[in-house]
Design a protein around this motif. Structure first.
Motif, mmCIF file in Angstrom:
data_model
loop_
_atom_site.group_PDB
_atom_site.id
_atom_site.type_symbol
_atom_site.label_atom_id
_atom_site.label_comp_id
_atom_site.label_asym_id
_atom_site.label_seq_id
_atom_site.Cartn_x
_atom_site.Cartn_y
_atom_site.Cartn_z
ATOM 1 N N GLY A 1 -2.084 -2.167 -4.093
ATOM 2 C CA GLY A 1 -1.956 -1.082 -5.059
ATOM 3 C C GLY A 1 -1.281 0.161 -4.523
ATOM 4 O O GLY A 1 -1.095 1.136 -5.250
ATOM 5 N N PHE A 2 -0.906 0.153 -3.245
ATOM 6 C CA PHE A 2 -0.293 1.347 -2.656
ATOM 7 C C PHE A 2 1.130 1.480 -3.170
ATOM 8 O O PHE A 2 1.916 0.543 -3.093
ATOM 9 N N ARG A 3 1.473 2.641 -3.711
ATOM 10 C CA ARG A 3 2.770 2.894 -4.330
ATOM 11 C C ARG A 3 3.542 3.971 -3.585
ATOM 12 O O ARG A 3 2.971 4.738 -2.808
ATOM 13 N N SER A 4 4.816 4.062 -3.886
ATOM 14 C CA SER A 4 5.677 5.068 -3.267
ATOM 15 C C SER A 4 5.127 6.475 -3.484
ATOM 16 O O SER A 4 5.139 7.294 -2.576
ATOM 17 N N LEU A 5 4.643 6.740 -4.688
ATOM 18 C CA LEU A 5 4.070 8.053 -4.979
ATOM 19 C C LEU A 5 2.893 8.351 -4.065
ATOM 20 O O LEU A 5 2.684 9.494 -3.661
ATOM 21 N N HIS A 6 2.141 7.327 -3.703
ATOM 22 C CA HIS A 6 1.007 7.543 -2.806
ATOM 23 C C HIS A 6 1.477 8.040 -1.446
ATOM 24 O O HIS A 6 0.870 8.930 -0.857
#
Length: 156
Positions: free
Chosen positions: A38-43
């Motif tokens: 679930g880790f995204r660029s925004l994170h």
């Protein structure tokens, strides 16, 4: 019918964006395999903005979004166990957002993945050329403020 060729360098922004995208996509693929699907660029951008700890208001300012939008980002990161809210020693009414052990772990994995990817690029391009690219980009951006509002910037 004559065709006009674009001036040299007109594709530079696209090449930089494609390189950025390739690196980030590959890092996120590694993170997903390591248990962080679930880790995204925004994170990653939010992690940079959080640093050693930040209030929700300050996070919103750093990201260039409202306090409410920052709050939604924080809530998502909390659900994943990446950040926590702790009492602000300077203001009893405020909370500091900081990385949890899980947040530090995913950040460290991302750093390690980026180091491996950089090594792959250096193997392909040559270490000397890789260093020249990095030093050139540092020189060209040295007078620029670090900004974390990348998602908002793309929206216009």
């Amino acid at each position: 019918m004559s065709s006009t060729l674009p001036p040299r360098g007109s594709d530079l922004p696209w090449l930089l964006l494609l390189g950025f995208r390739a690196l980030i996509d590959d890092v996120h693929a590694e993170l997903a395999e390591a248990g962080h699907p679930g880790f995204r660029s925004l994170h990653g951008v939010a992690f940079k903005a959080i640093g050693d700890g930040v209030t929700a208001s300050e996070l919103g300012r750093r990201l260039g979004v409202s306090k409410q939008a920052a709050g939604k980002t924080i809530e998502g990161l909390e659900r994943e166990g990446y950040v926590e809210r702790v009492a602000d020693p300077a203001d009893a009414r405020s909370k500091i957002i900081r990385l949890t052990a899980r947040g530090v772990e995913v950040q460290q994995r991302a750093f390690e993945a980026m180091a491996r990817l950089r090594a792959q690029w250096a193997e392909q391009l040559g270490e000397e050329q890789m260093v020249a690219i990095e030093e050139g980009l540092r020189a060209m951006t040295a007078d620029r403020e670090t900004r974390f509002d990348i998602p908002g910037w793309f929206k216009g």
